[in-house]
Design a protein around this motif. Structure first.
Motif, PDB file in Angstrom:
ATOM      1  N   LYS A 131       6.226  32.494 -26.229  1.00 55.60           N
ATOM      2  CA  LYS A 131       5.254  31.748 -26.966  1.00 55.60           C
ATOM      3  C   LYS A 131       4.057  31.410 -25.748  1.00 55.60           C
ATOM      4  N   PRO A 132       2.875  31.778 -26.281  1.00 54.22           N
ATOM      5  CA  PRO A 132       1.777  31.500 -25.353  1.00 54.22           C
ATOM      6  C   PRO A 132       1.337  30.002 -24.807  1.00 54.22           C
ATOM      7  N   GLU A 133       1.076  29.452 -23.738  1.00 54.59           N
ATOM      8  CA  GLU A 133       0.907  28.246 -23.503  1.00 54.59           C
ATOM      9  C   GLU A 133      -0.554  27.796 -23.615  1.00 54.59           C
ATOM     10  N   ILE A 134      -1.620  28.800 -23.851  1.00 50.07           N
ATOM     11  CA  ILE A 134      -2.908  28.549 -24.017  1.00 50.07           C
ATOM     12  C   ILE A 134      -3.239  27.838 -25.255  1.00 50.07           C
ATOM     13  N   GLU A 135      -4.358  26.753 -24.922  1.00 52.77           N
ATOM     14  CA  GLU A 135      -4.897  25.818 -26.052  1.00 52.77           C
ATOM     15  C   GLU A 135      -5.716  26.660 -26.770  1.00 52.77           C
ATOM     16  N   ILE A 136      -5.673  26.503 -28.263  1.00 55.44           N
ATOM     17  CA  ILE A 136      -6.386  27.305 -28.989  1.00 55.44           C
ATOM     18  C   ILE A 136      -7.059  26.235 -30.097  1.00 55.44           C
ATOM     19  N   ILE A 137      -8.577  26.098 -30.042  1.00 56.09           N
ATOM     20  CA  ILE A 137      -9.113  25.327 -31.047  1.00 56.09           C
ATOM     21  C   ILE A 137     -10.064  26.079 -31.831  1.00 56.09           C
ATOM     22  N   ALA A 138     -10.391  25.532 -32.748  1.00 53.62           N
ATOM     23  CA  ALA A 138     -11.215  26.039 -33.740  1.00 53.62           C
ATOM     24  C   ALA A 138     -12.950  25.768 -33.620  1.00 53.62           C
ATOM     25  N   GLY A 196     -12.061  26.964 -20.899  1.00 54.72           N
ATOM     26  CA  GLY A 196     -10.623  27.415 -20.330  1.00 54.72           C
ATOM     27  C   GLY A 196      -9.660  27.406 -21.652  1.00 54.72           C
ATOM     28  N   LYS A 197     -10.408  27.455 -22.974  1.00 55.14           N
ATOM     29  CA  LYS A 197      -9.465  27.414 -24.157  1.00 55.14           C
ATOM     30  C   LYS A 197      -9.657  28.837 -24.993  1.00 55.14           C
ATOM     31  N   ALA A 198      -8.912  29.228 -25.954  1.00 57.63           N
ATOM     32  CA  ALA A 198      -9.089  30.345 -26.661  1.00 57.63           C
ATOM     33  C   ALA A 198      -9.789  29.755 -27.971  1.00 57.63           C
ATOM     34  N   VAL A 199     -10.738  30.369 -28.489  1.00 58.41           N
ATOM     35  CA  VAL A 199     -11.550  29.866 -29.593  1.00 58.41           C
ATOM     36  C   VAL A 199     -11.436  30.632 -30.874  1.00 58.41           C
ATOM     37  N   ALA A 200     -11.067  29.848 -31.935  1.00 54.10           N
ATOM     38  CA  ALA A 200     -11.097  30.715 -33.334  1.00 54.10           C
ATOM     39  C   ALA A 200     -12.191  30.299 -33.952  1.00 54.10           C
ATOM     40  N   VAL A 201     -13.139  31.349 -34.227  1.00 53.66           N
ATOM     41  CA  VAL A 201     -14.547  31.142 -34.814  1.00 53.66           C
ATOM     42  C   VAL A 201     -13.991  31.390 -36.389  1.00 53.66           C
ATOM     43  N   ILE A 202     -14.263  30.117 -37.123  1.00 52.80           N
ATOM     44  CA  ILE A 202     -14.235  30.073 -38.640  1.00 52.80           C
ATOM     45  C   ILE A 202     -15.528  29.630 -39.304  1.00 52.80           C
TER      46      ILE A 202
END
Length: 184
Positions: free
Chosen positions: A42-49, A81-87
């Protein structure tokens, strides 16, 4: 007194020749089965929208001038430093240039950006971790992939495809009572 007692629960076998000194044999350990837990990948990167709705005129319409102004006022450093979910939580028509502007603003901050859900991005990263994993350590081994209800079936599909050329046998479930998928 010599007695022999075997408990066949597929996990522990008790042999005793003396009632005061039982010998416990863990059949799982002696079986040579190796367990893989997909949670280890499981990835440890923080993902935010990032919800584009916040940049829309009245929260519903893309008007170029207002969109550009609201983007200029926003603080994109929170995505550093985060992964971003564009919604877009509003049922609005978003022109492609708007996504291009979002990408331009996130470029210096986010490590990954995609028009996708949080779960979708998590699954993409999880798959990437499995694809990059060195599975040669499982060559000619008996392997069981641990059963977990909260893991996407796509990960079980992928790990099976990755392990097929390496393992002697592939199983699913728990090492004590696995479901055999295939044996070479």
């Amino acid at each position: 007194m010599k007695k022999r007692f075997q408990k066949s629960d597929h996990k522990i076998q008790i042999l005793s020749f003396n009632m005061s000194t039982p010998i416990f044999i863990n059949k799982v350990e002696t079986s040579g089965i190796i367990t893989i837990d997909l949670l280890d990948y499981k990835p440890e990167i923080e993902i935010i929208a990032l919800d584009i709705k916040e940049f829309l005129f009245m929260g519903m319409i893309v008007k170029e001038k207002e969109f550009k102004e609201s983007m200029a006022e926003a603080d994109f450093s929170i995505y550093k430093g985060k992964a971003v979910a564009v919604i877009c939580s509003e049922d609005a028509i978003i022109p492609p240039w708007a996504y291009m502007m979002v990408a331009e603003k996130l470029y210096l901050h986010a490590v990954y950006v995609d028009v996708n859900s949080l779960d979708g991005i998590l699954l993409d990263f999880w798959k990437k971790n499995l694809l990059n994993a060195d599975l040669s350590q499982y060559k000619n081994q008996k392997v069981v992939v641990k059963a977990r209800a909260d893991i996407d079936p796509a990960l079980y599909l992928l790990v099976s495809l990755r392990l097929k050329p390496w393992v002697k046998s592939l199983m699913y479930g728990e090492a004590g009572m696995p479901k055999v998928i295939f044996k070479n």
